[in-house]
Enzyme design. Structure first.
Site, PDB file in Angstrom:
ATOM      1  N   GLY A  10       0.848  -1.200   0.000  1.00  0.00           N
ATOM      2  CA  GLY A  10       0.000   0.000   0.000  1.00  0.00           C
ATOM      3  C   GLY A  10       0.878   1.242   0.000  1.00  0.00           C
ATOM      4  O   GLY A  10       0.529   2.268   0.580  1.00  0.00           O
ATOM      5  N   VAL A  59      -3.354  -7.429  -3.582  1.00  0.00           N
ATOM      6  CA  VAL A  59      -3.297  -8.251  -2.365  1.00  0.00           C
ATOM      7  C   VAL A  59      -4.338  -9.369  -2.335  1.00  0.00           C
ATOM      8  O   VAL A  59      -4.285 -10.242  -1.481  1.00  0.00           O
ATOM      9  CB  VAL A  59      -3.398  -7.388  -1.077  1.00  0.00           C
ATOM     10  CG1 VAL A  59      -2.186  -6.497  -0.927  1.00  0.00           C
ATOM     11  CG2 VAL A  59      -4.698  -6.602  -1.029  1.00  0.00           C
ATOM     12  N   TYR A 152     -16.302  -2.035   7.460  1.00  0.00           N
ATOM     13  CA  TYR A 152     -14.984  -1.418   7.679  1.00  0.00           C
ATOM     14  C   TYR A 152     -14.522  -1.669   9.120  1.00  0.00           C
ATOM     15  O   TYR A 152     -13.380  -2.073   9.356  1.00  0.00           O
ATOM     16  CB  TYR A 152     -15.056   0.079   7.364  1.00  0.00           C
ATOM     17  CG  TYR A 152     -13.719   0.788   7.390  1.00  0.00           C
ATOM     18  CD1 TYR A 152     -12.800   0.609   6.359  1.00  0.00           C
ATOM     19  CD2 TYR A 152     -13.374   1.636   8.443  1.00  0.00           C
ATOM     20  CE1 TYR A 152     -11.573   1.256   6.376  1.00  0.00           C
ATOM     21  CE2 TYR A 152     -12.154   2.291   8.472  1.00  0.00           C
ATOM     22  CZ  TYR A 152     -11.253   2.111   7.430  1.00  0.00           C
ATOM     23  OH  TYR A 152     -10.030   2.755   7.452  1.00  0.00           O
ATOM     24  N   CYS A 153     -15.424  -1.444  10.103  1.00  0.00           N
ATOM     25  CA  CYS A 153     -15.070  -1.673  11.521  1.00  0.00           C
ATOM     26  C   CYS A 153     -14.670  -3.135  11.732  1.00  0.00           C
ATOM     27  O   CYS A 153     -13.682  -3.420  12.420  1.00  0.00           O
ATOM     28  CB  CYS A 153     -16.239  -1.330  12.431  1.00  0.00           C
ATOM     29  SG  CYS A 153     -16.614   0.429  12.515  1.00  0.00           S
ATOM     30  N   LYS A 156     -11.171  -3.765  10.379  1.00  0.00           N
ATOM     31  CA  LYS A 156     -10.085  -3.106  11.109  1.00  0.00           C
ATOM     32  C   LYS A 156      -9.944  -3.648  12.529  1.00  0.00           C
ATOM     33  O   LYS A 156      -8.841  -3.756  13.048  1.00  0.00           O
ATOM     34  CB  LYS A 156     -10.322  -1.585  11.128  1.00  0.00           C
ATOM     35  CG  LYS A 156     -10.186  -0.948   9.752  1.00  0.00           C
ATOM     36  CD  LYS A 156      -8.791  -1.153   9.210  1.00  0.00           C
ATOM     37  CE  LYS A 156      -8.544  -0.441   7.906  1.00  0.00           C
ATOM     38  NZ  LYS A 156      -7.157  -0.580   7.436  1.00  0.00           N
TER      39      LYS A 156
END
Ligand SMILES: NC(=O)c1ccc[n+]([C@@H]2O[C@H](COP(=O)([O-])OP(=O)(O)OC[C@H]3O[C@@H](n4cnc5c(N)ncnc54)[C@H](OP(=O)(O)O)[C@@H]3O)[C@@H](O)[C@H]2O)c1
Length: 248
Positions: A10, A59, A152-153, A156
């Site tokens: 990234g 990835v 997303y939560c 992560k």
């Protein structure tokens, strides 16, 4: 310092790019990877020193992960002692519109490759026998919720859990594993997000950061610290760098 050869996935933009430029200043050799090689070569041109390498990597491609790690070690015969995972994608979708494909897609970029890349780095001869440090870029949203951010939560928060599990599994090899969790910093990803929300929401986001929005350098500082010997007794942590977001 304490790190000599670092894989940054990234690295073409945002936090990964700032980290590459910063780590190159320390004299480390860098292996820069992401999909867009034009952007990676632009980053390369901003990095001090020689001997850096650039690889095109999606990835989601498990085979390519193994191949680029092996090729990067073969190139100069030097094993890695550092890894930064900064690839990621944002996703804001209310629960009623969430489909399984969307959940799998976000995990396939934000979460699963971290485990596969770490596994590839730990194969015989790929990582320094002296140990080293791995830093995964999570988010304040790995520990705090927000409406329409379930996927997303999830992606992560899992990174923080992965770092804790691997910190314990790899401690005997003197390999430290940590996350950094940024609040909102100005990058392509956050600019797109800010463009998509109302002025009222923008004001709310600003209010959630008592010290204001951050810069990519604020995050690169934390990553450099965790990679370096200054962080030599730190493993399995989540280093919040968020301008006070999570203090509320
Ligand atoms: N910006 C923020 O405010 C903020 C806050 C908290 C957490 N974060 C996290 O910080 C990390 C970096 O974010 P950023 O703001 O720097 O974002 P960015 O500028 O959009 O950079 C994202 C990076 O991910 C790479 N990437 C995306 N999909 C990929 C794929 N399939 N294969 C390989 N590389 C891929 C992109 O490279 P290519 O396009 O070249 O593939 C790019 O280098 C992300 O994980 C993000 O969730 C950001």
């Amino acid at each position: 310092m304490g790190f000599k050869k670092v894989l940054i996935v990234g690295a073409s933009s945002g936090i990964g790019k700032a980290t590459a430029i910063r780590l190159a200043e320390t004299g480390a050799s860098l292996v820069l990877a992401s999909r867009n090689t034009d952007k990676l070569n632009d980053v390369l041109s901003l990095c001090q020193g020689d001997g850096h390498q650039v690889f095109s990597l999606d990835v989601k491609d498990e085979q390519a992960i193994d191949e680029i790690v092996a090729a990067a070690v073969q190139f100069d015969g030097i094993p890695f002692d550092g890894f930064v995972y900064s690839a990621g994608q944002e996703g804001t979708i209310p629960l009623k519109f969430i489909k399984k494909d969307f959940l799998e897609d976000i995990l396939s970029v934000n979460t699963i490759p971290v485990v596969l890349l770490t596994k590839a780095l730990l194969k015989k001869g790929h990582f320094s026998k002296e140990g080293g440090s791995l830093v995964y870029v999570s988010s304040v949203m790995g520990g705090l919720g927000q409406p329409a951010k379930t996927a997303y939560c999830m992606s992560k928060g899992a990174l923080v859990a992965i770092a804790k599990a691997l910190a314990l599994e790899l401690a005997s090899k003197k390999i430290r594993v940590n996350c950094v969790s940024p609040g909102m910093v100005i990058t392509e990803m956050s600019e797109k997000l800010l463009e998509s929300v109302s002025d009222e929401n923008k004001a709310e986001i600003l209010k959630m950061h008592p010290l204001g929005l951050g810069s990519v350098d604020d995050i690169a500082n934390g990553i450099e610290f965790l990679l370096s010997d200054k962080g030599k007794w730190i493993t399995g942590t989540d280093f919040l760098i968020d301008g006070g977001y999570s203090a509320q």
